[in-house]
Design a protein around this motif. Structure first.
Motif, PDB file in Angstrom:
ATOM      1  N   GLU A 272      32.124  40.230  41.791  1.00  0.00           N
ATOM      2  CA  GLU A 272      32.580  39.410  40.660  1.00  0.00           C
ATOM      3  C   GLU A 272      33.754  38.507  41.018  1.00  0.00           C
ATOM      4  OE1 GLU A 272      33.080  42.214  37.454  1.00  0.00           O
ATOM      5  OE2 GLU A 272      30.934  42.587  37.319  1.00  0.00           O
ATOM      6  N   GLY A 273      33.667  37.899  42.191  1.00  0.00           N
ATOM      7  CA  GLY A 273      34.683  36.919  42.546  1.00  0.00           C
ATOM      8  C   GLY A 273      34.702  36.662  44.041  1.00  0.00           C
ATOM      9  N   TYR A 274      35.560  35.735  44.441  1.00  0.00           N
ATOM     10  CA  TYR A 274      35.751  35.441  45.870  1.00  0.00           C
ATOM     11  C   TYR A 274      36.826  36.385  46.391  1.00  0.00           C
ATOM     12  CZ  TYR A 274      32.991  31.308  44.933  1.00  0.00           C
ATOM     13  OH  TYR A 274      31.964  30.459  44.569  1.00  0.00           O
ATOM     14  N   MET A 275      36.456  37.646  46.606  1.00  0.00           N
ATOM     15  CA  MET A 275      37.446  38.665  46.910  1.00  0.00           C
ATOM     16  C   MET A 275      37.978  38.526  48.323  1.00  0.00           C
ATOM     17  SD  MET A 275      37.645  39.661  44.073  1.00  0.00           S
ATOM     18  CE  MET A 275      36.977  40.140  42.516  1.00  0.00           C
ATOM     19  N   ASN A 276      37.115  38.107  49.260  1.00  0.00           N
ATOM     20  CA  ASN A 276      37.548  38.022  50.652  1.00  0.00           C
ATOM     21  C   ASN A 276      38.607  36.950  50.859  1.00  0.00           C
ATOM     22  OD1 ASN A 276      37.151  38.797  53.495  1.00  0.00           O
ATOM     23  ND2 ASN A 276      36.420  36.710  53.716  1.00  0.00           N
ATOM     24  N   THR A 277      38.548  35.892  50.061  1.00  0.00           N
ATOM     25  CA  THR A 277      39.517  34.795  50.237  1.00  0.00           C
ATOM     26  C   THR A 277      40.734  34.969  49.345  1.00  0.00           C
ATOM     27  OG1 THR A 277      38.078  33.573  48.748  1.00  0.00           O
ATOM     28  CG2 THR A 277      37.999  32.972  51.058  1.00  0.00           C
ATOM     29  N   GLY A 278      40.824  36.084  48.648  1.00  0.00           N
ATOM     30  CA  GLY A 278      42.028  36.311  47.859  1.00  0.00           C
ATOM     31  C   GLY A 278      41.777  36.428  46.372  1.00  0.00           C
ATOM     32  N   MET A 279      40.554  36.861  46.013  1.00  0.00           N
ATOM     33  CA  MET A 279      40.276  37.263  44.630  1.00  0.00           C
ATOM     34  C   MET A 279      40.287  36.097  43.652  1.00  0.00           C
ATOM     35  SD  MET A 279      42.578  40.659  44.930  1.00  0.00           S
ATOM     36  CE  MET A 279      43.842  39.852  45.884  1.00  0.00           C
ATOM     37  N   GLN A 280      39.604  35.018  44.016  1.00  0.00           N
ATOM     38  CA  GLN A 280      39.474  33.898  43.082  1.00  0.00           C
ATOM     39  C   GLN A 280      38.246  34.084  42.194  1.00  0.00           C
ATOM     40  OE1 GLN A 280      39.599  33.377  46.495  1.00  0.00           O
ATOM     41  NE2 GLN A 280      41.704  32.674  46.767  1.00  0.00           N
ATOM     42  N   ARG A 281      38.229  33.344  41.130  1.00  0.00           N
ATOM     43  CA  ARG A 281      37.151  33.396  40.149  1.00  0.00           C
ATOM     44  C   ARG A 281      35.844  32.848  40.720  1.00  0.00           C
ATOM     45  NH1 ARG A 281      34.236  29.754  37.282  1.00  0.00           N
ATOM     46  NH2 ARG A 281      34.212  29.782  35.014  1.00  0.00           N
ATOM     47  N   SER A 282      34.739  33.510  40.400  1.00  0.00           N
ATOM     48  CA  SER A 282      33.414  32.938  40.640  1.00  0.00           C
ATOM     49  C   SER A 282      32.687  32.880  39.308  1.00  0.00           C
ATOM     50  CB  SER A 282      32.607  33.799  41.627  1.00  0.00           C
ATOM     51  OG  SER A 282      32.014  34.901  40.960  1.00  0.00           O
ATOM     52  N   SER A 283      31.483  32.326  39.321  1.00  0.00           N
ATOM     53  CA  SER A 283      30.732  32.279  38.063  1.00  0.00           C
ATOM     54  C   SER A 283      30.233  33.669  37.667  1.00  0.00           C
ATOM     55  CB  SER A 283      29.565  31.290  38.162  1.00  0.00           C
ATOM     56  OG  SER A 283      28.722  31.631  39.228  1.00  0.00           O
ATOM     57  N   CYS A 284      30.317  34.643  38.574  1.00  0.00           N
ATOM     58  CA  CYS A 284      29.960  36.016  38.221  1.00  0.00           C
ATOM     59  C   CYS A 284      31.160  36.821  37.717  1.00  0.00           C
ATOM     60  CB  CYS A 284      29.336  36.727  39.424  1.00  0.00           C
ATOM     61  SG  CYS A 284      27.638  36.223  39.748  1.00  0.00           S
ATOM     62  N   THR A 285      32.345  36.235  37.731  1.00  0.00           N
ATOM     63  CA  THR A 285      33.507  36.930  37.172  1.00  0.00           C
ATOM     64  C   THR A 285      33.318  37.091  35.669  1.00  0.00           C
ATOM     65  OG1 THR A 285      34.940  35.922  38.837  1.00  0.00           O
ATOM     66  CG2 THR A 285      36.022  36.840  36.897  1.00  0.00           C
ATOM     67  N   PRO A 286      33.566  38.310  35.133  1.00  0.00           N
ATOM     68  CA  PRO A 286      33.366  38.498  33.696  1.00  0.00           C
ATOM     69  C   PRO A 286      34.495  37.893  32.867  1.00  0.00           C
ATOM     70  CG  PRO A 286      34.077  40.549  34.724  1.00  0.00           C
ATOM     71  CD  PRO A 286      33.890  39.560  35.838  1.00  0.00           C
ATOM     72  N   TYR A 287      34.167  37.679  31.617  1.00  0.00           N
ATOM     73  CA  TYR A 287      35.128  37.148  30.647  1.00  0.00           C
ATOM     74  C   TYR A 287      36.388  38.007  30.616  1.00  0.00           C
ATOM     75  CZ  TYR A 287      37.231  36.275  26.054  1.00  0.00           C
ATOM     76  OH  TYR A 287      38.111  35.999  25.044  1.00  0.00           O
ATOM     77  N   GLY A 288      37.526  37.348  30.569  1.00  0.00           N
ATOM     78  CA  GLY A 288      38.786  38.054  30.373  1.00  0.00           C
ATOM     79  C   GLY A 288      39.410  38.598  31.640  1.00  0.00           C
ATOM     80  N   ALA A 289      38.654  38.597  32.744  1.00  0.00           N
ATOM     81  CA  ALA A 289      39.179  39.227  33.954  1.00  0.00           C
ATOM     82  C   ALA A 289      40.292  38.391  34.576  1.00  0.00           C
ATOM     83  CB  ALA A 289      38.055  39.432  34.963  1.00  0.00           C
ATOM     84  N   TRP A 290      41.323  39.086  35.045  1.00  0.00           N
ATOM     85  CA  TRP A 290      42.311  38.437  35.891  1.00  0.00           C
ATOM     86  C   TRP A 290      41.679  38.153  37.236  1.00  0.00           C
ATOM     87  CZ3 TRP A 290      43.554  39.897  40.765  1.00  0.00           C
ATOM     88  CH2 TRP A 290      44.601  39.201  41.396  1.00  0.00           C
ATOM     89  N   THR A 291      41.882  36.952  37.736  1.00  0.00           N
ATOM     90  CA  THR A 291      41.665  36.670  39.156  1.00  0.00           C
ATOM     91  C   THR A 291      42.830  35.788  39.591  1.00  0.00           C
ATOM     92  OG1 THR A 291      40.447  34.583  38.909  1.00  0.00           O
ATOM     93  CG2 THR A 291      39.125  36.615  38.846  1.00  0.00           C
ATOM     94  N   SER A 292      42.899  35.481  40.881  1.00  0.00           N
ATOM     95  CA  SER A 292      44.034  34.690  41.343  1.00  0.00           C
ATOM     96  C   SER A 292      43.935  33.232  40.892  1.00  0.00           C
ATOM     97  CB  SER A 292      44.171  34.784  42.867  1.00  0.00           C
ATOM     98  OG  SER A 292      42.992  34.349  43.492  1.00  0.00           O
ATOM     99  N   THR A 293      42.757  32.819  40.422  1.00  0.00           N
ATOM    100  CA  THR A 293      42.666  31.468  39.847  1.00  0.00           C
ATOM    101  C   THR A 293      42.450  31.508  38.331  1.00  0.00           C
ATOM    102  OG1 THR A 293      40.323  31.403  40.440  1.00  0.00           O
ATOM    103  CG2 THR A 293      41.856  30.301  41.933  1.00  0.00           C
ATOM    104  N   THR A 294      42.427  32.706  37.748  1.00  0.00           N
ATOM    105  CA  THR A 294      42.486  32.837  36.283  1.00  0.00           C
ATOM    106  C   THR A 294      43.623  33.812  35.973  1.00  0.00           C
ATOM    107  OG1 THR A 294      40.820  34.608  36.318  1.00  0.00           O
ATOM    108  CG2 THR A 294      40.027  32.385  35.914  1.00  0.00           C
TER     109      THR A 294
END
Lengths: 450, 415
Positions: A272-294
């Motif tokens: 549910e995100g671009y975890m290898n590059t530092g946990m950025q949002r992808s289109s599979c990231t669920p609503y409300g989730a923290w990521t490094s770009t959300t």
């Protein structure tokens, strides 16, 4: 063949289906004692504390306590059949075994004065067909342990995943099952990040492996597979890709290859995100989730930034709409289910495009303790936050592990830090989406079955 | 457009060659078929489309035994071929303009993986301004990416060069992808008489296929293809440097290999094309104009007329643009006192044509100053006529006695 032999069969019990009728006990007593005395049955159905029924039956344990405690060597584990054999000639009727067993699986038979236990009727247990509610099934257990342990591990020891990551488990199991006549594509992400393709002249993989671009995994694999098909060689084309590359920038090549029905097994490891590059949002990231770009913050204009503002793209359902040879969702918390789907996906990939979507919690990016990966994966299923199903064009879509009485989604959300900032409104949005998604997939299952 | 048959072949005459009347795109397709690729991936784009249509029809008619992949875009087209090549396939595609731009990510990588993929660029001007017409802007834009790029002058040269390109690409001293550039509109749709080589002769010319001896995705010889290199420590940086240096060496080797293979072609098939640089009426010339691609036909006619009128002008044509044929060009430049370079695309950074920009680097190595200037013409399908070339000749002649202008001359600006 490992020291514990082949896969073992045993009798499984679904307490939800049992009404305590006792037909199984009658059948067992008839088969084993020639009487209808249920007290002499090797299978016992007993009332439980919460008004349902429990099973007292030998589990044919791999590490049997009855065998350990027997002073006369009258009980032995049969490594060929998996059954724990009882030898009447050696038994001294001390009954220590009945104390040693935690499952009440061995007990005194008053009719003989000796202990008695289930021997599975040599593979055709009388109790199973006797149950009018299908609460008893004769199933294969320990399959993964018994079979997979003998297959070659095609990754080197010491892949460099984050502590607690389940993807190494997934990779090792998948490659063991698929075997050495495989070309493996691991596009940029956690999978090659662990060293599967390697760094500066070393590699972690014992079969041909390569980095495609993030964008062209399915297309490159299609070229590989087609050439081997052209020259008459049976080579499996396997991708183990992340959700970001598959659902975002690599989606075109994925969709194109699926439409052309290329003979590929495409596995997405969805963390549910671009975890290898530092946990950025992808289109599979669920609503409300923290990521490094959300990220979470006060936000502009007094409107707080509270994580991702859109719902996740449901990539496996999109793949169903490509009418692939096989599409399934899976979870490492349910390995038997995953293996079953892997088998089907491998077979399907010999005919055309097979797609396997594995939900894969990320200890680092989702922010939960490293020993909680399986628990988080399990909670995702038990809350219906994700659903385990499979599809093929002939049989349509159906659930493989339906959850009829789901936990509230908060049981899942509270297991990790990426959701800790959620407002009550956000939680109710997620809960309503869970209900909506379940209803949608159920409709699809119904429609596809017609 | 005249075929550049400079001298008679010394080898015995080849088997009778079928004479056909075809457009350049069909000639390319026929060349591809004769080279027997295992895999062709296609995505249509003007003015390349009829080329891949011809290839598809040849396969559909059973005249060509290749796996054709109708991919969903140019990015996947080249990616499919990379996978195919890594599994041992001889591979081919064609594109141009926006398709080439879309393909750029795998395009850059093809040369780095040393995959001998052959791709025609049916050259098209760059958008925007919106245009579907010919021009070299697409191929010029990717001239620095490690592909060998050759430009054809005639339809026959398209056919012959397409076949040669596979052999150049797969040569063990090269192992690089090759672009065969044919001018959109002028060569793609220009219909000419061609002689079609005999399949048996082409098979003998091509020899055994050996595509992935150096890098493969093959369970019989497992390897990790393209693991991560670089970083600041360990052997990473030197690994990367050695790869890059090897690519540059392969590019330089290709200059020799292109010459050798053109010579073998001439011996076997009786058609001799200048492999790197062609000189036309350069001996005895005081100055020269320089051309690329199909414009050369009209330029040669203009040179003939100018010579008849007493002007001491010759022509230098570049066939191999990447790698830039520095040594061969130096020999030609040594013969003249002034130079006018005609480009069919622009170099935005230098305010001149890209070929002119490259040539300035060669002029520096000449060891003496000769005046030169840049002409830009034929953009977006515009015709560069004999009349235009007379303007080029006159302006270049003035360099012998007047200072060279810094600004380029835009040939079709007032057409």
């Amino acid at each position: 063949m490992g020291m514990f032999g082949g896969a073992y069969n045993t009798i499984a019990f679904d307490a939800n289906k049992c009404d305590g009728c006792g037909d199984c006990m009658t059948a067992c007593a008839t088969a084993k004692t020639g009487t209808v005395d249920q007290s002499r049955s090797r299978i016992q159905i007993v009332g439980s504390a919460d008004e349902g029924f429990e099973l007292a039956l030998c589990r044919q344990c791999a590490d049997p306590k009855c065998v350990t405690v027997c002073p006369a060597a009258a009980l032995t584990k049969n490594y060929a059949s998996g059954v724990i054999d009882w030898n009447a000639d050696k038994c001294v009727d001390c009954l220590l075994c009945t104390v040693g067993c935690a499952y009440a699986g061995i007990a005194l038979d008053a009719g003989t004065g000796h202990v008695a236990k289930c021997d599975t009727c040599d593979g055709a247990p009388a109790c199973v067909p006797a149950c009018p509610h299908d609460a008893l099934t004769y199933v294969t257990t320990s399959r993964i342990y018994n079979e997979v342990g003998d297959w070659e591990d095609l990754f080197a020891p010491g892949l460099a995943g984050c502590q607690g990551c389940n993807t190494e488990l997934l990779m090792r199991h998948t490659l063991r099952r698929v075997g050495p006549d495989t070309v493996l594509a691991t596009p940029p992400g956690c999978v090659p990040g662990m060293g599967s393709v390697g760094f500066n002249g070393t590699t972690g993989t014992k079969i041909p492996v390569f980095h495609p671009l993030l964008t062209n995994t399915a297309a490159m694999l299609a070229g590989v597979k087609r050439q081997y098909k052209r020259v008459g060689r049976d080579v499996t084309a396997l991708a183990i890709a992340g959700d970001g590359g598959a659902s975002d920038v690599g989606f075109q090549s994925l969709s194109g290859a699926a439409e052309r029905n290329e003979q590929i097994l495409f596995m997405v490891v969805d963390n549910e995100g671009y975890m290898n590059t530092g946990m950025q949002r992808s289109s599979c990231t669920p609503y409300g989730a923290w990521t490094s770009t959300t990220p979470i913050g006060k936000g502009p204009g007094n409107i707080p930034s509270q994580g991702k503002t859109q719902d996740a793209k449901n990539l496996p359902l999109i793949m169903v709409n490509h009418r692939c040879e096989y599409v399934a969702t899976a979870s490492t918390a349910y390995m038997d289910d995953l293996y079953d789907k892997l088998d089907k996906a491998i077979q399907a990939s010999k005919r055309g495009f097979a797609y396997l979507h594995v939900y894969s919690p990320c200890t680092t990016g989702w922010r939960f303790p490293t020993d909680q990966n399986m628990e988080v994966a399990r909670k995702a299923v038990e809350t219906n936050f994700v659903m385990l199903w499979e599809y093929n064009p002939t049989d349509g879509l159906h659930f493989t592990r339906p959850v009829d009485d789901p936990l509230p989604v908060t049981e899942y959300l509270k297991a990790m830090g990426r959701f800790r900032h959620l407002s009550p409104d956000q939680v109710s949005h997620i809960q309503s989406k869970v209900v909506e998604n379940l209803a949608f997939v159920k409709q699809m299952a119904h429609r596809e079955a017609i | 457009m005249s075929a550049s048959t400079l001298e008679k072949p010394s080898a015995p005459a080849p088997a009778r060659q079928k004479v056909m009347l075809v457009e350049g795109n069909e000639a390319a397709a026929l060349g591809v078929a004769l080279a027997r690729p295992d895999m062709v991936a296609v995505y249509p784009i003007t003015p390349q489309s009829s080329l891949v249509e011809h290839v598809a029809k040849l396969i559909a008619d059973g005249k060509m035994d290749a796996d054709i992949v109708d991919a969903e875009g140019e990015h996947s087209v080249l990616s499919v071929l990379q996978g195919g090549a890594l599994a041992g396939a001889r591979t081919y595609t064609a594109t141009c303009g926006p398709g080439l731009a879309f393909m750029f990510e795998p395009y850059f990588r093809t040369s780095g993986m040393r995959l001998p993929i052959v791709m025609s660029i049916v050259t098209r001007d760059g958008i925007t301004p919106q245009s579907v017409w010919g021009g070299h802007q697409d191929a010029m834009t990717v001239r620095e990416v490690g592909w060998v790029q050759v430009y054809c002058e005639t339809v026959q040269e398209v056919l012959d060069t397409t076949i040669m390109a596979f052999k150049i690409a797969e040569h063990h001293d090269v192992m690089l992808p090759v672009n065969v550039c044919l001018d959109g509109n002028y060569l793609s749709y220009g219909t000419s008489r061609v002689e079609l080589p005999n399949q048996k002769d082409v098979d003998a010319f091509m020899g055994a296929k050996d595509v992935n001896w150096h890098v493969a995705l093959d369970p019989l010889r497992p390897m990790a293809v393209d693991p991560l290199t670089g970083g600041s420590g360990g052997k990473g940086p030197s690994t990367f440097v050695r790869y890059r240096k090897g690519q540059c060496k392969g590019m330089q080797n290709s200059l020799r290999v292109i010459e050798e293979i053109h010579e073998e072609w001439a011996q076997r098939f009786g058609r001799r094309f200048a492999p790197l640089v062609e000189e036309y009426r350069l001996d005895g010339a005081d100055y020269a104009i320089m051309t690329l691609g199909s414009m050369t036909g009209a330029a040669k006619d203009a040179i003939d007329e100018a010579r008849d009128a007493g002007r001491k002008v010759g022509l230098i044509k570049i066939k191999t643009f990447s790698p830039f044929p520095v040594e061969a060009l130096l020999k030609s430049l040594n013969k003249i006192q002034a130079l006018g370079v005609v480009d069919r695309s622009v170099g935005f950074r230098w305010n001149c044509g890209p070929m002119y920009q490259e040539t300035m680097g060669v002029l520096y190595r000449l060891g003496r100053h000769i005046p030169s200037m840049s002409f830009i013409g034929g953009l977006a399908g515009a015709d560069i006529t004999v009349g235009h070339f007379h303007r080029v000749i006159e302006a270049t002649e003035k360099l012998l006695s007047n200072p060279a202008p810094i600004e380029p001359v835009w040939l079709n600006e007032k057409d």
